[in-house]
Design a protein around this motif. Structure first.
Motif, PDB file in Angstrom:
ATOM      1  N   MET A   1      59.240   2.540 -53.508  1.00  0.00           N
ATOM      2  CA  MET A   1      57.971   2.176 -54.170  1.00  0.00           C
ATOM      3  C   MET A   1      57.111   3.436 -54.390  1.00  0.00           C
ATOM      4  SD  MET A   1      56.596  -1.443 -53.538  1.00  0.00           S
ATOM      5  CE  MET A   1      57.571  -2.881 -53.142  1.00  0.00           C
ATOM      6  N   THR A   2      56.384   3.431 -55.468  1.00  0.00           N
ATOM      7  CA  THR A   2      55.496   4.571 -55.713  1.00  0.00           C
ATOM      8  C   THR A   2      54.214   4.439 -54.914  1.00  0.00           C
ATOM      9  OG1 THR A   2      55.009   3.326 -57.694  1.00  0.00           O
ATOM     10  CG2 THR A   2      56.259   5.364 -57.985  1.00  0.00           C
ATOM     11  N   GLN A   3      53.377   5.431 -55.022  1.00  0.00           N
ATOM     12  CA  GLN A   3      52.162   5.482 -54.196  1.00  0.00           C
ATOM     13  C   GLN A   3      51.108   4.454 -54.624  1.00  0.00           C
ATOM     14  OE1 GLN A   3      50.936   6.163 -51.547  1.00  0.00           O
ATOM     15  NE2 GLN A   3      52.671   7.361 -50.833  1.00  0.00           N
ATOM     16  N   TYR A   4      50.326   4.078 -53.674  1.00  0.00           N
ATOM     17  CA  TYR A   4      49.173   3.222 -53.939  1.00  0.00           C
ATOM     18  C   TYR A   4      47.945   4.008 -53.546  1.00  0.00           C
ATOM     19  CZ  TYR A   4      49.918   2.927 -48.961  1.00  0.00           C
ATOM     20  OH  TYR A   4      50.139   3.268 -47.652  1.00  0.00           O
ATOM     21  N   LEU A  55      45.990  -5.121 -57.894  1.00  0.00           N
ATOM     22  CA  LEU A  55      45.445  -5.196 -56.533  1.00  0.00           C
ATOM     23  C   LEU A  55      46.565  -5.653 -55.585  1.00  0.00           C
ATOM     24  CD1 LEU A  55      42.427  -4.778 -55.912  1.00  0.00           C
ATOM     25  CD2 LEU A  55      42.281  -7.227 -55.532  1.00  0.00           C
ATOM     26  N   ILE A  56      46.870  -4.852 -54.582  1.00  0.00           N
ATOM     27  CA  ILE A  56      47.984  -5.196 -53.684  1.00  0.00           C
ATOM     28  C   ILE A  56      47.540  -5.385 -52.245  1.00  0.00           C
ATOM     29  CG2 ILE A  56      49.742  -4.113 -55.119  1.00  0.00           C
ATOM     30  CD1 ILE A  56      49.625  -1.733 -53.080  1.00  0.00           C
ATOM     31  N   GLY A  57      46.249  -5.238 -51.986  1.00  0.00           N
ATOM     32  CA  GLY A  57      45.782  -5.459 -50.617  1.00  0.00           C
ATOM     33  C   GLY A  57      44.276  -5.362 -50.538  1.00  0.00           C
ATOM     34  N   TRP A  80      54.557  -5.834 -51.117  1.00  0.00           N
ATOM     35  CA  TRP A  80      54.179  -4.520 -50.586  1.00  0.00           C
ATOM     36  C   TRP A  80      54.129  -4.497 -49.057  1.00  0.00           C
ATOM     37  CZ3 TRP A  80      53.187   0.233 -52.932  1.00  0.00           C
ATOM     38  CH2 TRP A  80      53.282   0.240 -54.322  1.00  0.00           C
ATOM     39  N   LEU A  81      54.560  -5.566 -48.413  1.00  0.00           N
ATOM     40  CA  LEU A  81      54.512  -5.586 -46.946  1.00  0.00           C
ATOM     41  C   LEU A  81      55.402  -4.482 -46.373  1.00  0.00           C
ATOM     42  CD1 LEU A  81      54.724  -9.439 -46.268  1.00  0.00           C
ATOM     43  CD2 LEU A  81      52.736  -7.945 -45.908  1.00  0.00           C
ATOM     44  N   GLY A  86      48.779  -1.969 -45.039  1.00  0.00           N
ATOM     45  CA  GLY A  86      47.869  -2.576 -44.061  1.00  0.00           C
ATOM     46  C   GLY A  86      47.258  -1.527 -43.148  1.00  0.00           C
ATOM     47  N   ARG A  87      48.116  -0.631 -42.679  1.00  0.00           N
ATOM     48  CA  ARG A  87      47.608   0.435 -41.809  1.00  0.00           C
ATOM     49  C   ARG A  87      46.552   1.277 -42.552  1.00  0.00           C
ATOM     50  NH1 ARG A  87      51.468   4.859 -39.133  1.00  0.00           N
ATOM     51  NH2 ARG A  87      52.835   3.941 -40.681  1.00  0.00           N
ATOM     52  N   ALA A  88      46.846   1.638 -43.808  1.00  0.00           N
ATOM     53  CA  ALA A  88      45.914   2.473 -44.576  1.00  0.00           C
ATOM     54  C   ALA A  88      44.581   1.744 -44.792  1.00  0.00           C
ATOM     55  CB  ALA A  88      46.541   2.843 -45.918  1.00  0.00           C
ATOM     56  N   ILE A  89      44.629   0.439 -45.011  1.00  0.00           N
ATOM     57  CA  ILE A  89      43.378  -0.321 -45.205  1.00  0.00           C
ATOM     58  C   ILE A  89      42.572  -0.324 -43.902  1.00  0.00           C
ATOM     59  CG2 ILE A  89      42.398  -2.620 -45.630  1.00  0.00           C
ATOM     60  CD1 ILE A  89      44.749  -3.099 -47.589  1.00  0.00           C
ATOM     61  N   VAL A  90      43.252  -0.583 -42.778  1.00  0.00           N
ATOM     62  CA  VAL A  90      42.524  -0.618 -41.490  1.00  0.00           C
ATOM     63  C   VAL A  90      41.934   0.761 -41.178  1.00  0.00           C
ATOM     64  CG1 VAL A  90      42.776  -0.939 -38.992  1.00  0.00           C
ATOM     65  CG2 VAL A  90      43.799  -2.580 -40.564  1.00  0.00           C
ATOM     66  N   GLU A  91      42.687   1.820 -41.485  1.00  0.00           N
ATOM     67  CA  GLU A  91      42.138   3.164 -41.237  1.00  0.00           C
ATOM     68  C   GLU A  91      40.888   3.409 -42.079  1.00  0.00           C
ATOM     69  OE1 GLU A  91      46.283   5.280 -39.757  1.00  0.00           O
ATOM     70  OE2 GLU A  91      45.512   5.807 -41.752  1.00  0.00           O
TER      71      GLU A  91
END
Ligand code: ACO
Length: 167
Positions: A1-4, A55-57, A80-81, A86-91
């Protein structure tokens, strides 16, 4: 997958956030929110966006008290799981919490392993003193009622785990 990329939410993201949220509301995993409530809370949200703009998250930081916030409405799209979104959003939410001067983050979740890996630990009893409790209990917000474990929201919280992280 490419970058988000992770960025602050804009009002135009709100319907996409609602679309990510809806299946989890149906399954009683996340608290349902009317569109107006999501618009009112748009500054709390960060979103993850695919290179094509999809929008993926999403995830939100809700301030509850001087030192205390809550991670809410954390969702990553199925396809995208397990790619670190998820980690990037929480950070990003933790960075926002530190900027606001918060030192503790609460979450109520079924995703115990995910939050444990992010440094959250399970809590049992109240983590605010009686003075703060007596102020928080005045809030009309259903999430705060869940945080306080009030009787009328117990059906919503059944099976969830209460977790806390010191920033
Ligand atoms: C407070 C609340 O909002 S509670 C509600 C929580 N949300 C839900 O219940 C909704 C349903 N669940 C979800 O949307 C997701 O499962 C989430 C948000 C909990 C997690 O999202 P994900 O993007 O899958 O998480 P993420 O990929 O960051 O981490 C999961 C694991 O995937 C694996 N992973 C991470 N990056 C990669 C990668 N590049 N390649 C392969 N695997 C990876 C790792 O095992 C990672 O754990 P680690 O970072 O601790 O090693």
């Amino acid at each position: 997958m490419t970058q988000y990329r992770i960025r602050s939410a804009r009002s135009a993201d709100v319907r996409g956030i609602r679309d990510l949220l809806e299946p989890y509301v149906q399954r009683r995993i996340l608290l349902g929110k009317d569109l107006v409530v999501l618009y009112e809370a748009v500054q709390q949200f960060v979103v993850a966006e695919a290179p094509d703009g999809t929008l993926i998250g999403c995830g939100a930081l809700h301030v509850m008290w001087e030192d205390l916030g809550e991670v809410r409405t954390l969702i990553v799209a199925d396809e995208w799981l397990h790619h670190g979104v998820g980690r990037a959003i929480v950070e990003a939410l933790e960075d926002n919490a530190r900027t606001l001067g918060l030192t503790r983050l609460f979450c109520l979740t079924f995703e115990v392993d995910f939050f444990t890996r992010r440094g959250f630990t399970e809590i049992g009893e109240q983590v605010v003193d009686p003075d703060v409790y007596s102020q928080l209990v005045r809030s009309p917000d259903e999430g705060i009622a869940e945080f306080l474990d009030l009787a009328h929201v117990k059906p919503n919280t059944l099976g969830n785990t209460r977790m806390l992280k010191t920033l």
